[in-house]
Design a protein around this motif. Structure first.
Motif, mmCIF file in Angstrom:
data_model
loop_
_atom_site.group_PDB
_atom_site.id
_atom_site.type_symbol
_atom_site.label_atom_id
_atom_site.label_comp_id
_atom_site.label_asym_id
_atom_site.label_seq_id
_atom_site.Cartn_x
_atom_site.Cartn_y
_atom_site.Cartn_z
ATOM 1 N N THR A 39 -1.303 2.455 -5.540
ATOM 2 C CA THR A 39 0.086 2.248 -5.146
ATOM 3 C C THR A 39 1.031 2.499 -6.319
ATOM 4 O OG1 THR A 39 -0.650 0.638 -3.514
ATOM 5 C CG2 THR A 39 1.683 0.618 -4.095
ATOM 6 N N TRP A 43 3.900 5.312 -6.392
ATOM 7 C CA TRP A 43 5.292 5.043 -6.760
ATOM 8 C C TRP A 43 5.773 6.043 -7.815
ATOM 9 C CZ3 TRP A 43 6.827 3.231 -11.664
ATOM 10 C CH2 TRP A 43 8.184 2.955 -11.772
ATOM 11 N N ILE A 59 13.573 3.621 -2.444
ATOM 12 C CA ILE A 59 12.580 2.857 -1.698
ATOM 13 C C ILE A 59 12.388 1.525 -2.417
ATOM 14 C CG2 ILE A 59 10.195 2.780 -0.901
ATOM 15 C CD1 ILE A 59 10.249 5.785 -0.706
ATOM 16 N N SER A 60 12.522 0.464 -1.682
ATOM 17 C CA SER A 60 12.432 -0.871 -2.246
ATOM 18 C C SER A 60 11.003 -1.180 -2.692
ATOM 19 C CB SER A 60 12.874 -1.888 -1.195
ATOM 20 O OG SER A 60 12.636 -3.195 -1.641
ATOM 21 N N VAL A 63 8.479 -2.404 0.008
ATOM 22 C CA VAL A 63 7.696 -1.444 0.796
ATOM 23 C C VAL A 63 6.329 -1.249 0.160
ATOM 24 C CG1 VAL A 63 7.579 0.950 1.579
ATOM 25 C CG2 VAL A 63 9.742 -0.279 1.675
ATOM 26 N N TYR A 64 6.299 -1.138 -1.138
ATOM 27 C CA TYR A 64 5.029 -0.939 -1.839
ATOM 28 C C TYR A 64 4.144 -2.193 -1.756
ATOM 29 C CZ TYR A 64 6.910 3.418 -3.556
ATOM 30 O OH TYR A 64 7.430 4.674 -3.635
ATOM 31 N N LEU A 66 4.186 -4.307 0.706
ATOM 32 C CA LEU A 66 3.705 -4.301 2.089
ATOM 33 C C LEU A 66 2.555 -3.318 2.270
ATOM 34 C CD1 LEU A 66 4.162 -5.389 4.968
ATOM 35 C CD2 LEU A 66 5.697 -3.445 5.321
ATOM 36 N N VAL A 67 2.657 -2.164 1.639
ATOM 37 C CA VAL A 67 1.581 -1.171 1.716
ATOM 38 C C VAL A 67 0.294 -1.714 1.102
ATOM 39 C CG1 VAL A 67 0.834 1.070 0.803
ATOM 40 C CG2 VAL A 67 3.071 0.843 1.861
#
Length: 98
Positions: A39, A43, A59-60, A63-64, A66-67
């Motif tokens: 991840t 990013w 992108i916040s 989001v990462y 959550l991924v």
């Protein structure tokens, strides 16, 4: 691959829930760092890729996160699903399949 190990643990008195917990922990030790590293690299590559565009949408970090969480849940669910069947079947079938 670990069906014989699960069968032997069951014969020695382990419960299916304890076996599944052990397998989940073992998988998370390997999967969590791998998913986090992947991840972070995603990013970084996303940042490089977005520099090529005139308009950028940030992108916040959420989001990462959550991924990472979704990936880990999917990995553990797959391991538990496959192991649940082995942990609840007759251990003799797994041991004699050698």
């Amino acid at each position: 691959r670990r069906s014989k190990e699960i069968a032997i643990r069951k014969v020695n008195g382990a419960e299916a829930s304890g076996i599944l917990e052990m397998l989940s922990r073992d998988i998370l030790v390997v999967a969590a760092p791998a998913v986090v590293i992947g991840t972070v690299l995603a990013w970084h590559v996303n940042g490089i890729w977005m520099e090529q565009f005139a308009e950028r949408i940030p992108i916040s970090w959420a989001v990462y996160v959550l991924v990472v969480m979704v990936n880990l849940v999917i990995i553990v669910a797959c391991v538990l699903w496959k192991s649940w069947r082995i942990a609840n079947e007759n251990p003799v079938n797994s041991i004699k399949s050698e």
